[in-house]
Design an enzyme around this catalytic site. Sequence first.
Site, PDB file in Angstrom:
ATOM      1  N   TYR A 120      -0.631  -3.478  11.399  1.00  0.00           N
ATOM      2  CA  TYR A 120      -1.736  -3.855  11.810  1.00  0.00           C
ATOM      3  C   TYR A 120      -1.437  -5.580  12.440  1.00  0.00           C
ATOM      4  CZ  TYR A 120      -2.968  -1.322   7.494  1.00  0.00           C
ATOM      5  OH  TYR A 120      -3.669  -0.136   7.853  1.00  0.00           O
ATOM      6  N   TYR A 159       2.791   3.754   8.030  1.00  0.00           N
ATOM      7  CA  TYR A 159       3.547   1.888   7.677  1.00  0.00           C
ATOM      8  C   TYR A 159       4.564   1.959   6.023  1.00  0.00           C
ATOM      9  CZ  TYR A 159      -0.120  -0.274   5.914  1.00  0.00           C
ATOM     10  OH  TYR A 159      -1.728   0.518   5.437  1.00  0.00           O
ATOM     11  N   ARG A 169       3.247   4.616   3.500  1.00  0.00           N
ATOM     12  CA  ARG A 169       1.174   4.655   3.293  1.00  0.00           C
ATOM     13  C   ARG A 169       1.252   6.043   4.119  1.00  0.00           C
ATOM     14  NH1 ARG A 169      -2.305   2.875   1.891  1.00  0.00           N
ATOM     15  NH2 ARG A 169      -2.943   5.589   1.612  1.00  0.00           N
ATOM     16  N   HIS A 172      -4.000   6.301   8.165  1.00  0.00           N
ATOM     17  CA  HIS A 172      -5.047   6.258   7.563  1.00  0.00           C
ATOM     18  C   HIS A 172      -5.692   5.543   8.527  1.00  0.00           C
ATOM     19  CE1 HIS A 172      -2.749   2.928   5.323  1.00  0.00           C
ATOM     20  NE2 HIS A 172      -3.643   2.642   5.649  1.00  0.00           N
ATOM     21  N   HIS A 174      -9.441   2.664   7.790  1.00  0.00           N
ATOM     22  CA  HIS A 174      -9.995   2.035   6.666  1.00  0.00           C
ATOM     23  C   HIS A 174     -11.380   2.190   7.001  1.00  0.00           C
ATOM     24  CE1 HIS A 174      -6.758   0.451   4.187  1.00  0.00           C
ATOM     25  NE2 HIS A 174      -6.345   0.130   5.339  1.00  0.00           N
TER      26      HIS A 174
HETATM   27 FE   LIG Z   1      -3.792   0.273   5.116  1.00  0.00          FE
END
Ligand SMILES: [Fe+2]
Length: 255
Positions: A120, A159, A169, A172, A174
């Site tokens: 991110y 990640y 994870r 995905h 959000h």
């Molecule tokens: Fe996330």
Amino acid sequence: MTGTTSREPRPPSDSALILPRYLREPEDSRTPVGYAGYRSTALRAPLRTPVDLPQRLTEVTGPVLGEDRVTAGHADLTLRLGGEAQGQRIIVFGRVLDSDGRPVPNTLVEVWQANAAGRYRHVVDNWPAPLDPHFDGLGRVMTDGLGRYELTTIKPGAYPWGNHHNAWRPAHIHFSLFGQAFPQRLVTQMYFPGDPLFGQDPIFNAIPPSARHRAISTFDLERTQPDWALAFQWDIVLRGSDQTPFETEDDGDVA
Ligand SMILES: [Fe+2]
């Protein structure tokens, strides 16, 4: 909040407007705010049953982000900061529907996601995967008159997140949906079909088993554009037996 409007008789209100009330979905179909395998929920999950605040005139008529502030460019996450994002280009599309399958128009759909390497653009994300100078991971679009939305982006990478040994994870995106007032906000995550990381992910597995498939998008060859982008369909259902599993407001970290 659960964001679902009740059709039961309403109590007297302080205005001539019909003000919405919200019902909680049944316990066995609700993603819990505390989940043993998702360690940080032990610190933030409320110990008592949440209290629904009444929604009165101020809550349901306050200004929200107008659709004139959302441009077509916001729906294409691959062209940012003067260049093109790295990664597998994808189209994510679908509809926002109510419990009767009716489209929900003029709803603000916002997304945020990691880049192709699984990182991110966020101050607390510093694991050693590269940032993409042309990807900020933020997008928004309004549903049209038929409740449809469409975004162009890149497939996010997996990640690590430190919840347990070797925790990763699944890929995905959000999602946040705004209704006609600020209290009418719902937050969830969209996954990709066949992800090998589902089995070890407590955030995905906190969703009741019968509802997990509704958090996973479907690959769509018809909408896949030749020589350009893969397409994934994901319809978002606000309530009812086909309701999309939503997160609670107490479940809002970046994982
Ligand atoms: Fe996330």
